[in-house]
Scaffold this active site. Structure first.
Site, PDB file in Angstrom:
ATOM      1  N   LYS B  63     -23.428  20.208  -2.616  1.00  0.00           N
ATOM      2  CA  LYS B  63     -23.453  21.587  -1.975  1.00  0.00           C
ATOM      3  C   LYS B  63     -22.751  23.051  -2.461  1.00  0.00           C
ATOM      4  O   LYS B  63     -23.364  24.017  -2.301  1.00  0.00           O
ATOM      5  CB  LYS B  63     -22.190  21.030  -0.786  1.00  0.00           C
ATOM      6  CG  LYS B  63     -22.860  19.958   0.731  1.00  0.00           C
ATOM      7  CD  LYS B  63     -21.947  19.475   0.946  1.00  0.00           C
ATOM      8  CE  LYS B  63     -22.324  18.705   2.197  1.00  0.00           C
ATOM      9  NZ  LYS B  63     -20.910  18.137   2.878  1.00  0.00           N
ATOM     10  N   ALA B  84     -16.821  20.527   0.340  1.00  0.00           N
ATOM     11  CA  ALA B  84     -16.312  19.036   0.299  1.00  0.00           C
ATOM     12  C   ALA B  84     -17.578  18.198   0.776  1.00  0.00           C
ATOM     13  O   ALA B  84     -18.278  18.840   1.924  1.00  0.00           O
ATOM     14  CB  ALA B  84     -15.260  19.173   1.681  1.00  0.00           C
ATOM     15  N   ASP B  85     -17.255  16.744   1.340  1.00  0.00           N
ATOM     16  CA  ASP B  85     -18.267  15.775   1.374  1.00  0.00           C
ATOM     17  C   ASP B  85     -17.247  14.425   1.754  1.00  0.00           C
ATOM     18  O   ASP B  85     -16.086  14.240   1.159  1.00  0.00           O
ATOM     19  CB  ASP B  85     -19.163  15.583   0.460  1.00  0.00           C
ATOM     20  CG  ASP B  85     -20.097  14.732   1.352  1.00  0.00           C
ATOM     21  OD1 ASP B  85     -20.721  14.791   1.801  1.00  0.00           O
ATOM     22  OD2 ASP B  85     -20.209  13.712   1.387  1.00  0.00           O
ATOM     23  N   THR B  86     -17.765  13.708   3.185  1.00  0.00           N
ATOM     24  CA  THR B  86     -16.807  12.649   3.361  1.00  0.00           C
ATOM     25  C   THR B  86     -17.845  11.866   4.026  1.00  0.00           C
ATOM     26  O   THR B  86     -18.646  12.162   4.478  1.00  0.00           O
ATOM     27  CB  THR B  86     -16.118  13.454   4.546  1.00  0.00           C
ATOM     28  OG1 THR B  86     -15.045  14.614   4.788  1.00  0.00           O
ATOM     29  CG2 THR B  86     -15.013  12.431   5.050  1.00  0.00           C
ATOM     30  N   GLY B 121     -14.507  13.942  -1.465  1.00  0.00           N
ATOM     31  CA  GLY B 121     -14.721  14.641  -1.951  1.00  0.00           C
ATOM     32  C   GLY B 121     -14.462  16.984  -2.196  1.00  0.00           C
ATOM     33  O   GLY B 121     -15.472  16.926  -1.255  1.00  0.00           O
TER      34      GLY B 121
END
Lengths: 222, 222
Positions: B63, B84-86, B121
């Site tokens: 991303k 960020a990624d969740t 992350g």
């Protein structure tokens, strides 16, 4: 948890006996319509005589009672009154709102790099004529019945240097908050982790409240 | 933690490579001025090939890279890019946003009365000419250097009856959220307790981010 009862709750008059803007926000965020009526109780119980959980429940009880009596005298008994009190505690010491900036420095220095516990006592009053709480609650003299609970959350603070403490206090977040920090904004950068309900650290134990209210209304609607 | 560096941070151009309104809110709440530039990366990595923490870091990396390349091509390399990624994970299963209401029912039924883990992350990109991250980071081809971390928070859900699940999904909170719930509003009534950073469950690990950023800027300003 409250969604199945929300239409009933929002047909009722619910009073929050607290001036905390954070408690109001938490309850409004789940869709509750509430009226705010801050208590004038002085919060001056002798801390040496109580454990932290007993202290918050007792203080919440006096706050709620004061508002309940005022409403009763005006002839306007609502369907539900919600009172709450929150303290931060480390060992046997209870921290409330700091008296001044120096006190905020003292509190934050003590909380730095350690765990502390946040306790919130919640007291619920219903009219004595209500179907809610007909079992298992305490009947009070006069117009109300009540029940109460206390929730604790453990909070681990990061190491806070004097620079960080001073800069944080300058943001203005410390002064109106138990333990001299607010987890929901800049203070969130100071908290490494919590164990328990986050909203309890903000001042109102949302999940436990929802569970208690759901069990009260289930008893009536089933 | 960031207060001593806030004047430096807010003199810089910081880009959030995410369209999540919650991440924007968390960063703005601590006083950061950020520009939002959502990534167009498709988030289609093969989940079977990654552990949940590796999956979120890798997705956050793609991303951020997409946004960084777009900015680089436009000749406008900012001072910091945050990606960020969740995901929500239980055992080996990774839950992202539900595909539809039926999928939301499936996810919430599986999370009911159990613990799950929320992983976020975070990837930070700085220009390769920056003094930040001159040590210990990865040099990328071209204009940037980067570093990354992952944070996990354990969440214990209350028992959710089918009535509660259906009523919750009808509130509309489920559809754009990993794990089909949002802890910050009505979904907060479903969560009994968490162990870790609350903001990580909302989608951005605030305390760890503050610590990482502080350590980057300390290295430059001291």
């Amino acid at each position: 948890m409250l969604q199945p009862f929300m239409h009933i709750l929002n047909a009722q008059r619910i009073v929050l006996a607290s001036g905390s803007p954070r408690r109001k926000l938490i309850l409004e965020n789940i869709g509750l319509n509430i009226e705010v009526m801050p208590s004038t109780f002085e919060e001056n119980l002798d801390k040496a005589k109580y454990t932290p959980p007993d202290y918050v429940v007792q203080t919440a009880m006096f706050k709620t009672q004061e508002v309940a009596e005022r409403l009763s005298q005006s002839g306007m008994v609502p369907d539900l009154i919600i009172g709450a009190d929150t303290v931060v505690s480390q060992g046997n010491e209870i921290f409330e709102k700091p008296r001044d900036k120096k006190d905020a420095v003292r509190i934050l220095s003590q909380l730095s790099n350690c765990s502390h516990t946040v306790y919130t006592g919640v007291v619920l009053y219903v009219p004595s004529t209500s179907l809610l709480m007909s079992k298992g609650s305490t009947a009070l003299n006069g117009a109300y019945r009540c029940t109460s609970f206390v929730e604790s959350t453990s909070v681990h603070m990061a190491h806070l240097s004097q620079d960080v403490i001073n800069a944080y206090i300058e943001t203005g977040e410390s002064m109106d908050k138990a333990g001299a920090y607010g987890i929901q904004a800049i203070g969130g950068t100071l908290v490494e982790k919590i164990n328990g309900d986050y909203f309890n650290v903000m001042g109102f134990p949302l999940a436990r409240f929802a569970k208690e209210i759901a069990s009260l209304y289930e008893g009536v609607t089933n």
